[in-house]
Design a protein around this motif. Structure first.
Motif, mmCIF file in Angstrom:
data_model
loop_
_atom_site.group_PDB
_atom_site.id
_atom_site.type_symbol
_atom_site.label_atom_id
_atom_site.label_comp_id
_atom_site.label_asym_id
_atom_site.label_seq_id
_atom_site.Cartn_x
_atom_site.Cartn_y
_atom_site.Cartn_z
ATOM 1 N N LEU A 26 0.798 -1.226 0.000
ATOM 2 C CA LEU A 26 0.000 0.000 0.000
ATOM 3 C C LEU A 26 0.829 1.275 0.000
ATOM 4 O O LEU A 26 0.298 2.352 0.265
ATOM 5 C CB LEU A 26 -0.928 -0.011 1.225
ATOM 6 N N HIS A 29 0.163 5.930 -1.375
ATOM 7 C CA HIS A 29 -1.160 6.546 -1.473
ATOM 8 C C HIS A 29 -1.262 7.737 -0.518
ATOM 9 O O HIS A 29 -0.348 8.019 0.233
ATOM 10 C CB HIS A 29 -2.249 5.504 -1.203
ATOM 11 N N PHE A 30 -2.347 8.463 -0.577
ATOM 12 C CA PHE A 30 -2.589 9.683 0.197
ATOM 13 C C PHE A 30 -1.621 10.793 -0.238
ATOM 14 O O PHE A 30 -1.125 11.556 0.576
ATOM 15 C CB PHE A 30 -2.505 9.420 1.714
ATOM 16 N N HIS A 42 -3.351 2.575 6.630
ATOM 17 C CA HIS A 42 -4.091 2.388 5.382
ATOM 18 C C HIS A 42 -4.743 1.004 5.373
ATOM 19 O O HIS A 42 -5.926 0.866 5.025
ATOM 20 C CB HIS A 42 -3.138 2.557 4.199
ATOM 21 N N THR A 61 1.655 -4.585 -6.179
ATOM 22 C CA THR A 61 1.417 -3.221 -5.706
ATOM 23 C C THR A 61 -0.060 -2.873 -5.860
ATOM 24 O O THR A 61 -0.662 -3.148 -6.903
ATOM 25 C CB THR A 61 2.245 -2.217 -6.537
ATOM 26 N N GLY A 64 -4.304 1.193 -7.182
ATOM 27 C CA GLY A 64 -5.442 2.051 -6.918
ATOM 28 C C GLY A 64 -6.438 1.346 -6.023
ATOM 29 O O GLY A 64 -6.413 0.112 -5.912
ATOM 30 N N TRP A 65 -7.288 2.129 -5.391
ATOM 31 C CA TRP A 65 -8.282 1.543 -4.490
ATOM 32 C C TRP A 65 -9.414 2.521 -4.249
ATOM 33 O O TRP A 65 -9.265 3.723 -4.415
ATOM 34 C CB TRP A 65 -7.650 1.123 -3.165
ATOM 35 N N HIS A 80 -12.802 7.368 0.084
ATOM 36 C CA HIS A 80 -11.483 7.359 -0.551
ATOM 37 C C HIS A 80 -11.516 6.747 -1.947
ATOM 38 O O HIS A 80 -12.165 5.718 -2.170
ATOM 39 C CB HIS A 80 -10.487 6.535 0.271
ATOM 40 N N SER A 82 -8.117 6.382 -4.708
ATOM 41 C CA SER A 82 -6.733 6.757 -4.952
ATOM 42 C C SER A 82 -6.147 5.881 -6.046
ATOM 43 O O SER A 82 -6.361 4.668 -6.052
ATOM 44 C CB SER A 82 -5.903 6.588 -3.673
ATOM 45 N N VAL A 83 -5.423 6.507 -6.959
ATOM 46 C CA VAL A 83 -4.654 5.794 -7.970
ATOM 47 C C VAL A 83 -3.251 6.394 -7.943
ATOM 48 O O VAL A 83 -3.093 7.618 -8.009
ATOM 49 C CB VAL A 83 -5.274 5.926 -9.378
ATOM 50 N N LEU A 84 -2.241 5.537 -7.808
ATOM 51 C CA LEU A 84 -0.860 6.020 -7.788
ATOM 52 C C LEU A 84 -0.558 6.807 -9.060
ATOM 53 O O LEU A 84 -1.052 6.453 -10.141
ATOM 54 C CB LEU A 84 0.107 4.847 -7.655
ATOM 55 N N GLN A 88 -2.119 6.653 -13.245
ATOM 56 C CA GLN A 88 -3.214 7.556 -13.589
ATOM 57 C C GLN A 88 -3.307 7.751 -15.100
ATOM 58 O O GLN A 88 -2.330 7.588 -15.818
ATOM 59 C CB GLN A 88 -3.029 8.894 -12.871
#
Length: 144
Positions: A26, A29-30, A42, A61, A64-65, A80, A82-84, A88
């Motif tokens: 994880l 992220h953030f 996380h 890895t 995204g989530w 939430h 999130s995509v690294l 993207q």
């Protein structure tokens, strides 16, 4: 010899459980949070979610989530998505939203609050803008 793009959306598998996921999967992220949750925090966030969808790379890895919490009767809230950064622009975020809305589609409403700069993304995913109010305890941002 042609090199395969390891950040290609085709190298992503989606799952709705935490099977095989550890905090080390994880990292990253953030983004942009002044005091982000640690990967351990996380993982606890994901464990406490009613619904989740993870986009996992072939290397393991979590690229995204998305998560949702719900009363199970009438409403869900998506806190939430999130995509690294390196993943993207490949449709992963849209696929995460699509899969989440499929999971909570039996409910009357699904709400989320987002920053202005990503509002257009959510409109493209079928969300409508509305007025929202929030309270933020920034001293708790890292979830510790």
């Amino acid at each position: 010899m042609e090199l395969m793009d390891t950040h290609d959306a085709k190298s992503i598998r989606y799952q709705s459980t935490l099977e095989g996921i550890r905090s080390e999967n994880l990292e990253g992220h953030f983004m942009g949070w002044p005091d982000p949750p640690s990967p351990d925090a996380h993982l606890r966030i994901l464990q406490g979610s009613d619904y989740l969808v993870l986009a996992v790379s072939t290397q393991g890895t979590v690229a995204g989530w998305i998560s949702a919490i719900t009363d199970g009767v009438s409403c869900a809230y998506i806190p939430h998505l999130s995509v690294l950064p390196e993943y993207q622009g490949k449709g992963i975020g849209a696929e995460l939203v699509r899969r989440m809305l499929e999971q909570v589609g039996h409910l009357y409403m699904t709400d989320l609050v987002c920053d202005r700069d990503v509002a257009e993304f959510y409109v493209k995913q079928g969300f409508s803008e509305c007025v929202g109010m929030v309270v933020r305890n920034f001293e708790r941002q890292n979830c510790e």
